[in-house]
Design an enzyme around this catalytic site. Structure first.
Site, short mmCIF file in Angstrom:
data_model
loop_
_atom_site.label_atom_id
_atom_site.label_comp_id
_atom_site.label_asym_id
_atom_site.label_seq_id
_atom_site.Cartn_x
_atom_site.Cartn_y
_atom_site.Cartn_z
CB ALA A 109 43.03 33.75 31.87
CG ASP A 150 45.52 33.66 40.54
OD1 ASP A 150 44.97 34.43 41.17
OD2 ASP A 150 45.95 34.52 39.64
#
Ligand code: PMV
Length: 326
Positions: A109, A150
């Site tokens: 992220a 991810d």
């Protein structure tokens, strides 16, 4: 001083971690209640790009940083994709509310927010595939041999059906469902649990392939349940996935204790999420039971809990503030 900002959500693997490294499918969802943010501002002149990782108290001067520094690599990859050479004088501030090494995709992220902010500063918006590809290259430093799940879910910001080596399939559950996530507070680097499973698999490949097949079957059933709106079916499927994760050797007594507490407080099922041994657990709950399950998890030792609702619609314009937990 002109500046731009971007953010990226955390993520959760709902089904299929570890087996996904061996070619089985997995399902991951974005978690908008936690996020990484990057803010780019222009200047000071003559410094090139500098990243301030506020939470870590770290300042990284890109021109001097080692090649394998994750933040520096993210910046270099973005500048290269934007054909920005020499590097502009930009200062980038990074903040994140995602627990580090907790299975919520904090590294991916941060990279995604950083790269997206640099693109925006250059007047562009990276498409999800491009963003995912760039983030993957940074993930390789964190994880060694990441499956790619991810970066994919964080770049697409939608529930993802993921099979290694195949184009990811974003999909939307036909009904939203409520999850409680609990951070055990135990850091557990994914690289280590992935290496542990690999070692076991090398010693008894047939046995572990059979376990991965069993996980794969659960992941298919879970997608079916999400697409047909049979949300309650996800609880027992989570329990079965957890039983297999235990047999892979990646659970831990603390995680089992949290899961027992969640079930006793009314959760319909639950499992660890991500690499295991520490990090997070996730439980399926009826919406009205979520506060009670959060409270039970906190009494059982969870550092933090979140309530999230996959399938509730598109990416929010602004990151959601964390749901209040009692
Ligand atoms: O710990 P996390 O959330 O980054 O997830 C790791 C998931 C694994 O399947 C264990 C590894 C991988 O690369 O997919």
């Amino acid at each position: 001083m002109r500046g731009t900002e971007a953010w990226a959500p955390g993520k959760l693997i709902l089904f299929g971690e570890h087996a996904v490294v061996y070619g089985r499918p997995a399902i991951a969802v974005p978690v908008h209640q936690v996020q990484a943010r990057a803010r780019v501002s222009v200047g000071p002149p003559g410094q090139g790009c500098v990243v301030h990782a506020v939470d870590l108290g770290e300042t990284v001067r890109i021109a001097q940083a080692p090649e394998d520094h994750p933040l520096a690599l993210a910046v270099r990859l973005a500048l290269k994709a934007l054909a920005l050479e020499p590097a502009p004088d930009w200062t980038i501030q990074i903040t994140s509310t995602i627990p580090v090494a907790g299975g919520m995709g904090s590294g991916a992220a941060v990279s995604a927010a950083l790269i997206r902010a640099l693109f925006r500063q250059a007047g562009q918006e990276p498409d999800p595939e491009c963003l995912s590809r760039l983030v993957y290259q940074v993930e390789r430093i964190h994880h060694g041999t990441p499956s790619g799940i991810d970066n994919t879910v964080i770049a697409h910001e939608r529930p993802i059906w993921f099979v290694r080596g195949q184009p990811p399939e974003p999909f939307d559950p036909s009904r939203p469902f409520t999850l409680v996530i609990a951070d055990s507070g135990i850091p557990s680097p994914t690289r280590e649990t992935v290496a542990h499973v690999r070692q076991r698999w090398q010693q008894a490949p047939e046995h572990y392939e059979a376990l991965f097949d069993a996980v794969g079957a659960i992941v298919y059933a879970a997608r079916g349940a999400m697409e047909t709106g049979q949300i309650e079916a996800l609880g027992p499927l989570m329990d079965r996935n957890q039983a297999l994760l235990r047999r892979l050797g990646v659970s831990a007594p603390e995680l089992e204790r949290l899961l027992d507490a969640a079930r006793e407080a009314g959760a319909l099922g639950g499992k660890l999420s991500g690499g295991g041994r520490g990090g997070n657990v996730v439980a399926l709950v009826y919406p009205e039971d979520a506060p009670r399950v959060c409270a039970a998890l906190e009494r059982a030792g969870a550092r933090h809990t979140w309530i999230t609702t996959p399938g509730r619609g598109a990416r929010p314009e602004e990151p959601l503030s964390p749901d209040p937990t009692p």
